[in-house]
Design an enzyme around this catalytic site. Structure first.
Site, PDB file in Angstrom:
ATOM      1  N   ASN A 238       1.532   4.824   0.903  1.00 24.25           N
ATOM      2  CA  ASN A 238       1.011   5.499   1.574  1.00 24.25           C
ATOM      3  C   ASN A 238       1.069   7.373   2.073  1.00 24.25           C
ATOM      4  O   ASN A 238       2.023   7.401   1.005  1.00 24.25           O
ATOM      5  CB  ASN A 238       1.227   5.368   3.563  1.00 24.25           C
ATOM      6  CG  ASN A 238       0.998   4.075   3.775  1.00 24.25           C
ATOM      7  OD1 ASN A 238       1.743   3.159   3.097  1.00 24.25           O
ATOM      8  ND2 ASN A 238       0.345   4.091   4.598  1.00 24.25           N
TER       9      ASN A 238
ATOM     10  N   GLU B  46      -4.388   5.083   2.397  1.00 25.63           N
ATOM     11  CA  GLU B  46      -3.234   3.885   1.407  1.00 25.63           C
ATOM     12  C   GLU B  46      -3.102   3.598   0.727  1.00 25.63           C
ATOM     13  O   GLU B  46      -4.994   2.859   0.512  1.00 25.63           O
ATOM     14  CB  GLU B  46      -2.210   3.061   2.463  1.00 25.63           C
ATOM     15  CG  GLU B  46      -2.750   2.373   3.815  1.00 25.63           C
ATOM     16  CD  GLU B  46      -2.650   1.807   4.990  1.00 25.63           C
ATOM     17  OE1 GLU B  46      -1.518   0.731   4.506  1.00 25.63           O
ATOM     18  OE2 GLU B  46      -2.416   1.680   6.109  1.00 25.63           O
TER      19      GLU B  46
ATOM     20  N   THR C  57       0.929  -1.198   0.072  1.00 22.81           N
ATOM     21  CA  THR C  57       0.062  -0.445   0.246  1.00 22.81           C
ATOM     22  C   THR C  57       0.839   1.127   0.389  1.00 22.81           C
ATOM     23  O   THR C  57       2.035   1.866   0.641  1.00 22.81           O
ATOM     24  CB  THR C  57      -0.926   0.019   1.284  1.00 22.81           C
ATOM     25  OG1 THR C  57      -0.003   0.045   2.421  1.00 22.81           O
ATOM     26  CG2 THR C  57      -2.034  -0.730   1.093  1.00 22.81           C
TER      27      THR C  57
HETATM   28  P1  ADP Z   1       5.009   1.211   3.733  1.00 25.86           P
HETATM   29  O1  ADP Z   1       4.976   0.036   5.468  1.00 25.86           O
HETATM   30  O2  ADP Z   1       6.250   1.861   2.935  1.00 25.86           O
HETATM   31  O3  ADP Z   1       3.800   1.927   2.849  1.00 25.86           O
HETATM   32  P2  ADP Z   1       4.289  -1.317   1.626  1.00 25.86           P
HETATM   33  O4  ADP Z   1       4.778  -3.185   2.505  1.00 25.86           O
HETATM   34  O5  ADP Z   1       3.149  -0.899   1.806  1.00 25.86           O
HETATM   35  O6  ADP Z   1       5.139  -0.600   2.816  1.00 25.86           O
HETATM   36  O7  ADP Z   1       4.834  -0.723   0.491  1.00 25.86           O
HETATM   37  C1  ADP Z   1       5.012   0.144  -0.441  1.00 25.86           C
HETATM   38  C2  ADP Z   1       5.578   0.672  -1.281  1.00 25.86           C
HETATM   39  O8  ADP Z   1       5.259  -0.623  -2.116  1.00 25.86           O
HETATM   40  C3  ADP Z   1       4.513   1.541  -1.818  1.00 25.86           C
HETATM   41  O9  ADP Z   1       5.272   2.975  -1.321  1.00 25.86           O
HETATM   42  C4  ADP Z   1       5.727   0.917  -2.825  1.00 25.86           C
HETATM   43  O10 ADP Z   1       6.515   2.074  -3.505  1.00 25.86           O
HETATM   44  C5  ADP Z   1       5.635   0.184  -3.517  1.00 25.86           C
HETATM   45  N1  ADP Z   1       4.621  -0.578  -4.382  1.00 25.86           N
HETATM   46  C6  ADP Z   1       4.699  -1.632  -5.380  1.00 25.86           C
HETATM   47  N2  ADP Z   1       3.648  -1.992  -5.917  1.00 25.86           N
HETATM   48  C7  ADP Z   1       2.686  -1.168  -5.867  1.00 25.86           C
HETATM   49  C8  ADP Z   1       1.464  -1.353  -5.047  1.00 25.86           C
HETATM   50  N3  ADP Z   1       0.705  -2.247  -6.039  1.00 25.86           N
HETATM   51  N4  ADP Z   1       0.269  -0.304  -4.938  1.00 25.86           N
HETATM   52  C9  ADP Z   1       0.811  -0.024  -3.902  1.00 25.86           C
HETATM   53  N5  ADP Z   1       2.207   0.565  -3.995  1.00 25.86           N
HETATM   54  C10 ADP Z   1       3.017  -0.440  -4.321  1.00 25.86           C
HETATM   55 MG    MG Z   2       2.103   0.627   3.035  1.00 27.92          MG
END
Ligand code: ADP
Ligand code: MG
Length: 216
Positions: free
Chosen positions: A47, A139, A45
């Site tokens: 954010n 998110e 997600t």
């Molecule tokens: P965080 O806790 O930092 O948000 P996540 O595990 O939720 O970590 O991963 C989010 C990040 O993954 C996003 O900020 C983006 O850079 C990347 N990402 C890759 N593919 C997607 C997708 N399909 N949708 C949203 N984010 C994605």
């Molecule tokens: Mg996230």
């Protein structure tokens, strides 16, 4: 994989298009989240910081899952940036109207800024645990696989409908199953003509929805 027997409807709202108070808009730069390991669940997600002044509607928004369109301005170095999928037009001469006096090397680096590309998305609006659940959080899971992360990328959201309330889950499996259904609901609801931007979306397709704000 067995066909899920989840009885939730996959198409929400009327085919005629979004209804008030939608569409709702939001924009910002993708930031790090809460480290909940969404990516490990296969549901990363992106954010967005919630700017209450820029998005006054969010203060009273119902917490839960929403669907709509996201646009991203990916840097040209990103594997999914538009320039890497279609060769850049070498005949385009960009005339910059603002004086780039602080950029002495501008003659060799007059690449236009990255353009926004539109993707279907499902998102949650909730409360940010970092601020003791007093500040809203947003998110976005984009319904597309990316070749690399896109932290710091500008993102805009055109939110078109509400999917469901937040729930407490007894286990991860039930949560993931519900999110899969949310994604399915978003995909199917957004596929209709009046719900698809006329500007065109990544993966193909265009409809009659005004998505100009997403790419302006
Ligand atoms: P965080 O806790 O930092 O948000 P996540 O595990 O939720 O970590 O991963 C989010 C990040 O993954 C996003 O900020 C983006 O850079 C990347 N990402 C890759 N593919 C997607 C997708 N399909 N949708 C949203 N984010 C994605
Ligand atoms: Mg996230």
């Amino acid at each position: 994989m067995a066909e899920p027997t989840n009885p939730r409807p996959r198409i929400l709202y009327s085919a005629a298009g979004p209804e008030p108070p939608f569409p709702l808009r939001m924009e910002g730069t993708v930031i790090s989240g809460f480290g909940r390991g969404s990516k490990e669940l296969g549901i990363p997600t992106a954010n967005l910081p919630v700017d209450a002044a820029a998005t006054p509607w969010i203060a009273d928004a119902r917490s839960g899952v929403y669907f709509g369109w996201a646009s991203l301005a990916l840097p040209r170095t990103h594997p999914d940036a538009s320039s890497s999928s279609s060769p850049p037009s070498s005949t385009t001469t960009t005339t910059t109207t603002n004086n780039n006096t602080d950029n002495p090397s501008s003659s060799s680096s007059t690449t236009p800024p990255p353009s926004f590309q539109i993707y279907p998305m499902v998102m949650s609006i909730g409360y940010n645990p970092f601020y003791k659940n007093s500040v809203r959080s947003a998110e976005v899971h984009i319904l597309q696989a990316f070749g690399a992360d896109f932290y710091d990328a500008p993102m805009r959201l055109l939110i078109l409908g509400f999917v469901r309330d937040e729930k407490d889950y007894s286990g991860l499996d039930a949560l993931v199953e519900d999110i899969r259904v949310d994604c399915d609901v978003a995909r199917q609801s957004l596929a209709r003509e009046a719900w698809t931007p006329a500007e065109g979306v990544v993966g193909g397709g265009s409809g009659t929805l005004d998505g100009s704000w997403l790419v302006r």
